[in-house]
Design an enzyme around this catalytic site. Structure first.
Site, PDB file in Angstrom:
ATOM      1  N   GLU A  21      -1.757  36.940   6.424  1.00 39.98           N
ATOM      2  CA  GLU A  21      -0.018  38.005   7.074  1.00 39.98           C
ATOM      3  C   GLU A  21       1.261  37.643   6.314  1.00 39.98           C
ATOM      4  OE1 GLU A  21       1.274  37.813  11.400  1.00 39.98           O
ATOM      5  OE2 GLU A  21       1.153  35.238  10.153  1.00 39.98           O
ATOM      6  N   GLY A  78       3.008  26.191   5.496  1.00 44.81           N
ATOM      7  CA  GLY A  78       3.122  26.258   7.372  1.00 44.81           C
ATOM      8  C   GLY A  78       2.452  26.245   7.913  1.00 44.81           C
ATOM      9  N   MET A  90      -1.435  28.877   9.874  1.00 44.60           N
ATOM     10  CA  MET A  90      -1.552  30.373   9.963  1.00 44.60           C
ATOM     11  C   MET A  90      -3.615  29.968  10.940  1.00 44.60           C
ATOM     12  SD  MET A  90      -1.475  33.270   9.890  1.00 44.60           S
ATOM     13  CE  MET A  90      -1.848  34.880  10.396  1.00 44.60           C
ATOM     14  N   HIS A 121       1.862  25.736  18.675  1.00 51.05           N
ATOM     15  CA  HIS A 121       1.984  27.368  18.544  1.00 51.05           C
ATOM     16  C   HIS A 121       1.091  28.084  17.511  1.00 51.05           C
ATOM     17  CE1 HIS A 121       5.212  30.095  16.274  1.00 51.05           C
ATOM     18  NE2 HIS A 121       4.206  30.594  15.199  1.00 51.05           N
ATOM     19  N   GLU A 122       0.203  27.538  16.730  1.00 48.03           N
ATOM     20  CA  GLU A 122      -0.843  28.320  15.835  1.00 48.03           C
ATOM     21  C   GLU A 122      -1.868  28.599  17.069  1.00 48.03           C
ATOM     22  OE1 GLU A 122      -0.743  29.090  13.476  1.00 48.03           O
ATOM     23  OE2 GLU A 122       1.601  28.004  12.630  1.00 48.03           O
TER      24      GLU A 122
END
Length: 911
Positions: A174, A309, A311, A345-346
């Site tokens: 991404e 981070g 993904m 979040h993921e």
């Protein structure tokens, strides 16, 4: 995707990485396909001009079948790919995305016949093919044999790391890096099934989005892994990894009892225990909210060293290894919370982004804003003591600061080039998008909003969607045109400041509201701008409180308070801190509000009020000394979230604005204000402490010890740093960074050689990163000059060492050294660092606050930044930041210096 704090804090917008420059073969270097009948033209005619940004839609993919031969120790890997195509109209040319790929052969078949293929010159991002006879309308199949790069420089595409003596290969696509691994239609709207097969050497295993359908031994001792076909997915969500992994089984997740694992480098499976415990718990709560079971067949979470981070790949979520893994003896409350927040979040992306995918990158907020918004919504139910709603209001204030720049993006910024795609992964998309969703949710009501979300997901499951699709779903549930309001925040930059004035001249009290764009001192922006602002005013009359709501659509409006029995004693025009705007209450009304704050405002409102005070001071509407006095008032605040919010006021004192003598006054202010509380907490946690105390300790020690140089704390940190070098168990895991940073800052000549010696012996990446982070605290210019060349040493991984340079770039004592180093070694740094870092190197000039240095930054980086994807916007933000600092210094400098030189700070008694 979610960034590490370093990225989010220092490199706003650097949420994905680009890869190395493409080496697309041209007519002279490409091996022609066996079926080719004609030579590649030296320069293509206009009809063969490569696309500039987006691929034509004359031909679309309907599915991919890819076979890769991957050895993690090798610099390249080989691929054979078949792309099933649907031709919409006859064509003699086909463009695909491809970067740093060497095509060895290409063939196309249609209707059982083979058609000769010739590769034509493309660009860094595109591969072109022409056909001896036009493809007819209907299905066709393109087969490509190629070679790709497995980088040790990048953190995108396919990249390699060495852990514990073993090599691993990972992927990160991404937004624009699947093209480094596959010739493909690398846009989110091309959402089709993928089937991967990987051939790997002995001792390695392969993992991907789906489960292994077949596994076979190879004659060379290696293994072949054939993975099940995926549901329709865009290229950026495909992922795989190869290495000697370990697997930790977790409880099945969700209503469908989906198999769930944590995958780690060899020997580290036990460190994933916390991740294994909480992941199924998170899935259960997400399913409850969305009303749809987890939509994929398995759920693996993979630890990836150095990843920036996390993904959200379906079936194979990836995480920076130090975020997800920790030995029990080295774990901390902060790490566990950071992992849990990021995992929410993921996993939220599995619905927003994976099940329903954005159609184009201008709607990236449909992925990232929603995943950011859902995080506190899940955390507040799952872990209520973590105070997610209050923390969310504090983050909203920090986002509003970023949004005050006229160079800031819009949430739905038009995408005109690849740099715009890279820039889209920033604070605006994530933070502003989330805050605007929270405001909309509070305006419509949580149940209505939830129904709108569920309607949207059901309507577009397994497909693509746009902002209009979401707004239509929300409007259908709300029974009103939600887009009329929300679009004013999506499609224009900046944020309003809403001013409220009480008018009790008539029979019914009313509030006179007005709005304009919030602009800090020195901003070139235009204040005459309006939004459709949902807002609620909260007020107090005696012992009672009231609330009145409206949508402010014009520059000025009146809001009656019919429930108020008399003129209110105080008012706050952002009830609950839910609105995405700054609230301005003037004069005596502000004094009354601050007086009432402790007892009458909610915790979220107190947090919002502190953020508004900071912003209004930056706009020149309040004296800086008054705001700093408010910070002192909150120095003993026992509510951790409110205390954290009060620290935003310290940002009014930018050391880059201050002469040397005043910097020392600021350090004394930090010692006087926070020293006693920090010394009382000390460096040793006590039995029975709550989590808030554990989280406050490193913050206070950093303020008083790291920032203020408190001699007692510095001495203790030096002692502990020495003990830690001998035995890492000597320092509490939550305090290692604080201790090493203080030691490096105030005793660099003593500890830098020791840190360097320890680095040479360090085999574990976590230990190495702790030491490098410690070195980033060095404030001795001469020592830093000795350290910076380590970044260029081929024996060191530049992807680790860059953070030492970044940490030193933002401090007045060392910024000159870093700035000079970057200018002297710019080309070497661009060649060594991941490619996308080049666009952000201008940030090392962002700590200046004078016209002379501003000119130098503009002159040196102007042409260089313009050549890098997204670099022009980064530089414009750096220069605007310097301009605002200069204006702030001129307007508030005297007030700040008077405050800092007034003598010892009188800190109120503990509440």
């Amino acid at each position: 995707m979610r960034l590490l704090p370093f990225f989010a804090l220092l490199l706003t917008g650097l949420l994905t990485a680009c890869g190395a420059r493409q080496n697309v073969p041209d007519a002279e270097t490409a091996a022609p396909p066996a079926s080719a009948q004609a030579a590649t033209p030296a320069s293509p005619p206009p009809s063969l001009t490569p696309p500039r940004l987006r691929l034509p839609t004359t031909v679309r993919p309907t599915g991919y079948t890819v076979e890769l031969t991957v050895d993690p120790t090798a610099e390249t890997f080989q691929g054979v790919e078949e792309v099933a195509l649907e031709v919409a109209e006859p064509t003699s040319v086909l463009w695909l995305n491809g970067k740093a790929l060497t095509v060895k052969q290409a063939t196309v078949t249609q209707g059982g016949a083979s058609i000769a293929v010739t590769q034509v010159p493309g660009t860094d991002e595109f591969l072109g093919f022409t056909f001896a006879s036009p493809l007819a309308k209907g299905p066709a199949t393109l087969r490509i044999t190629y070679e790709a790069v497995a980088s040790t420089r990048e953190l995108d595409g396919a990249f390699r790391n060495q852990e514990g003596g073993d090599w691993y290969l990972f992927t990160e696509f991404e937004p624009l890096d699947a093209r480094r691994v596959f010739p493909c239609f690398d846009e989110p709207s091309f959402k089709v099934p993928w089937q991967l097969t990987l051939h790997v050497p002995k001792g390695n295993v392969a993992v991907s989005n789906t489960s292994v359908q077949a596994e076979e031994s190879r004659p060379d001792g290696g293994r072949t892994f054939r993975f099940a076909r995926t549901p329709p997915l865009p290229s950026y969500l495909i992922a795989f990894a190869v290495g000697p992994f370990d697997f930790l089984q977790a409880a099945p997740s969700g209503r469908n009892k989906v198999p769930t694992r944590i995958i780690t480098p060899k020997g580290r499976a036990a460190e994933g225990a916390y991740a294994a415990k909480v992941t199924p718990e998170i899935i259960a709560r997400l399913e409850d909210y969305f009303g749809i079971p987890y939509p994929f067949e398995k759920l693996d979470t993979l630890a990836v060293p150095l990843l920036g981070g996390a993904m959200e790949h379906p079936g194979l979520v990836t995480f920076n290894s130090e975020m997800i893994l920790a030995k029990e003896s080295e774990d901390s409350t902060e790490r566990q919370r950071d992992f849990a927040d990021t995992q929410v979040h993921e996993l939220g992306h599995q619905w927003f982004g994976n099940l329903v995918t954005l159609s184009w990158w201008d709607d990236l907020w449909l992925n990232e804003a929603f995943a950011t918004w859902i995080t506190p919504r899940i955390i507040e139910v799952w872990q209520p003591t973590w105070d997610a709603p209050v923390q969310s209001v504090q983050m909203r204030s920090l986002v509003l600061e970023s949004d005050s720049l006229v160079s800031a993006r819009r949430i739905r910024q038009p995408i005109e080039n690849d740099g715009d795609v890279q820039n889209a992964f920033d604070t605006i998309t994530y933070g502003k998008g989330s805050a605007v969703l929270e405001m909309t949710e509070e305006w419509l009501g949580r149940e209505v909003f939830q129904r709108g979300v569920q309607r949207y997901l059901r309507a577009h499951a397994r497909g693509n969607a746009t902002a209009k699709d979401f707004l239509d779903a929300l409007s259908a549930e709300a029974g009103q045109d939600v887009g009329k309001v929300l679009s004013t925040f999506l499609d224009q930059g900046g944020a309003p400041v809403v001013s409220a004035v009480m008018d009790c001249s008539g029979k019914t009290p009313k509030v006179v509201l007005s709005q304009r764009r919030y602009l800090p001192l020195g901003s070139p922006g235009v204040a005459a701008q309006t939004w459709h602002v949902p807002l609620c005013v909260r007020y107090g009359v005696g012992a009672t409180t009231g609330r009145a709501c409206t949508v402010l659509e014009t520059e000025r409006a009146e809001l009656p308070l019919p429930e108020a029995k008399s003129c209110p004693d105080w008012l706050y025009p952002n009830a609950g801190g839910a609105g995405y705007y700054r609230a301005e209450v003037k004069g005596d009304a502000l004094r009354k509000l601050v007086t009432a704050a402790d007892k009458r405002l909610t915790r979220t409102e107190r947090v919002a009020l502190l953020g508004d005070t900071y912003a209004l001071t930056k706009a020149g509407l309040l004296p800086a000394a008054d705001a700093l006095s408010l910070a002192v008032r909150f120095a003993q605040e026992t509510d951790r979230q409110v205390f954290n919010a009060s620290l935003e006021l310290l940002g009014l004192v930018e050391e880059r604005q201050l002469p040397e003598a005043r910097r020392e006054d600021f350090h004394r202010f930090l010692r006087d204000t926070y020293g006693a509380r920090a010394r009382k907490l000390g460096f040793t946690p006590r039995a029975g402490e709550n989590e808030d105390t554990r989280l406050l300790r490193p913050l206070l020690l950093g303020l008083a010890g790291g920032g203020g140089g408190d001699p007692v704390l510095v001495a203790e940190a030096r002692k502990l740093a020495g003990k830690w070098l001998a035995d890492p168990r000597a320092v509490d895991p939550e305090l290692v960074g604080t201790v090493l940073g203080i030691a490096a800052k105030y005793a660099g000549s003593e500890f830098v050689p020791k840190f360097q010696a320890a680095l040479k012996m360090a085999k574990e990446r976590k230990l190495r990163q702790q030491l490098i982070h410690g070195l980033s605290g060095v404030r001795d210019p001469q020592l830093l000059r000795q350290l910076l060349p380590m970044l260029l040493d081929p024996a060191n991984d530049a992807r680790e060492w860059v953070w030492m340079m970044i940490g030193a770039a933002y401090h007045p004592a060392t910024r000159d050294v870093v700035y000079a180093f970057v200018k002297e070694n710019y080309d070497a740094l661009v060649a060594r660092l991941p490619e996308d870092f080049a666009a952000h190197l201008s940030r090392v000039g962002g700590s200046w606050c004078d016209a002379e240095h501003r000119k130098d930054v503009a002159d040196y980086f102007g042409e260089r930044s313009g050549k890098e994807e997204g670099g022009a916007r980064v530089l414009s933000q750096v220069l605007e930041s310097i301009d605002l600092c200069i204006a702030q210094k001129a307007a508030q400098g005297a007030s700040i210096e008077a405050f800092l030189t007034q003598g010892p700070v009188k800190v109120p008694a503990s509440k």
